[in-house]
Design an enzyme around this catalytic site. Sequence first.
Site, PDB file in Angstrom:
ATOM      1  N   HIS A  42      -1.594  -2.362  -0.351  1.00  0.00           N
ATOM      2  CA  HIS A  42      -1.583  -2.804   1.316  1.00  0.00           C
ATOM      3  C   HIS A  42       0.132  -2.995   1.360  1.00  0.00           C
ATOM      4  O   HIS A  42       0.660  -4.023   1.129  1.00  0.00           O
ATOM      5  CB  HIS A  42      -2.226  -4.409   1.252  1.00  0.00           C
ATOM      6  N   ASP A 238     -11.411  -6.750   4.932  1.00  0.00           N
ATOM      7  CA  ASP A 238     -10.542  -5.646   5.526  1.00  0.00           C
ATOM      8  C   ASP A 238     -10.957  -4.616   6.181  1.00  0.00           C
ATOM      9  O   ASP A 238     -10.897  -4.275   7.486  1.00  0.00           O
ATOM     10  CB  ASP A 238      -9.363  -5.523   4.536  1.00  0.00           C
TER      11      ASP A 238
END
Length: 336
Positions: A42, A238
């Site tokens: 990320h 996510d």
Amino acid sequence: MTRLSGSSQQITHEELTPPNAARLTVRCNLADPDINPAIAGHIINNIPLVPSGLYGDMAAVVARYIWTKLRPDHEGTIGVNVCDMHVDKTFIPKWPAPREGEWFEMEAIADLSPSETNSGTIQYHFRKLDDPKIQEFAGCTVSFESVESWKHSWSGYEHIIASRVQNLVARANVESSGRIRTIQRGQAYERFKTFVDYHHKYQNMREVIMDYDALEATAVLDYQCDPAIDYCGPFFLDGSCHLSGWVCNESEADSKKNAYISHGWGAMKLSPEFSVAASKTTEFRTYVRMQMKGKDVLGGDVFILHGDEIVGVWEGVEFKRIPRRVLDIFLPHQKK
């Protein structure tokens, strides 16, 4: 020390007052091999950042643990609504991860209603451990609710959401105006790189169809993590929601000057039928329409569908448009 999951690794304090109260402190080591891939994958400005999906996963894991301790005789599945998530300060981890690890803690304070109602709430506070002021950087609430009440509520409008998805798919098959486009996984995540660089296990939208005028989109989910070998919690959460952020940043006219940053969410209601394991044999799809919610803020609800049936909703997801020069001050570009 009790390890609840890859994200909730140590219970350092446990105070249970059955049947309605509990207080727990749970710690997470970002260098732990179960959770470190979710950090490493990320990336913004070449900097790994802790995703808010990690906080949501910890809250849900600990909520289920508390529920089983305080309601051991409850039959059926309780709905865990992770709501009012706010991330007040971006957590930039040390990188590479230090050998001794990097820890933060989450305090959970539970207050359940009388047992016959099968409801209650937990307040969560996330804090760094290496800060002398014990800095709180995020917080949320979990509300215990009935999954059946969710489904009953969704049934009142799921035909509308399903028809919007069908409309997008049908138009994408016949229109060539350029205002509605079908984008495959590789290109979709290449475009996402204008803001966030998602590594392989985060790249869970196989195909996106977007109406650029309406800021409306649908995506087919195809999870890249493997529950047999990966801790999938942050990737799962996510992936089920990040179509909203994709739409915001894809719609930005000048992505070199501006970016949309998540402000958190209002509610996260995911039914048990929706999971990474289920997605290996069942097709799930997400849908969102983002709208202006104020100056430089886009917001909307993200729906997860199995066929025409809603199996999950992220309510009140919001993104704020900020100049990249401001982003670069807080997250200065790092060399690869």
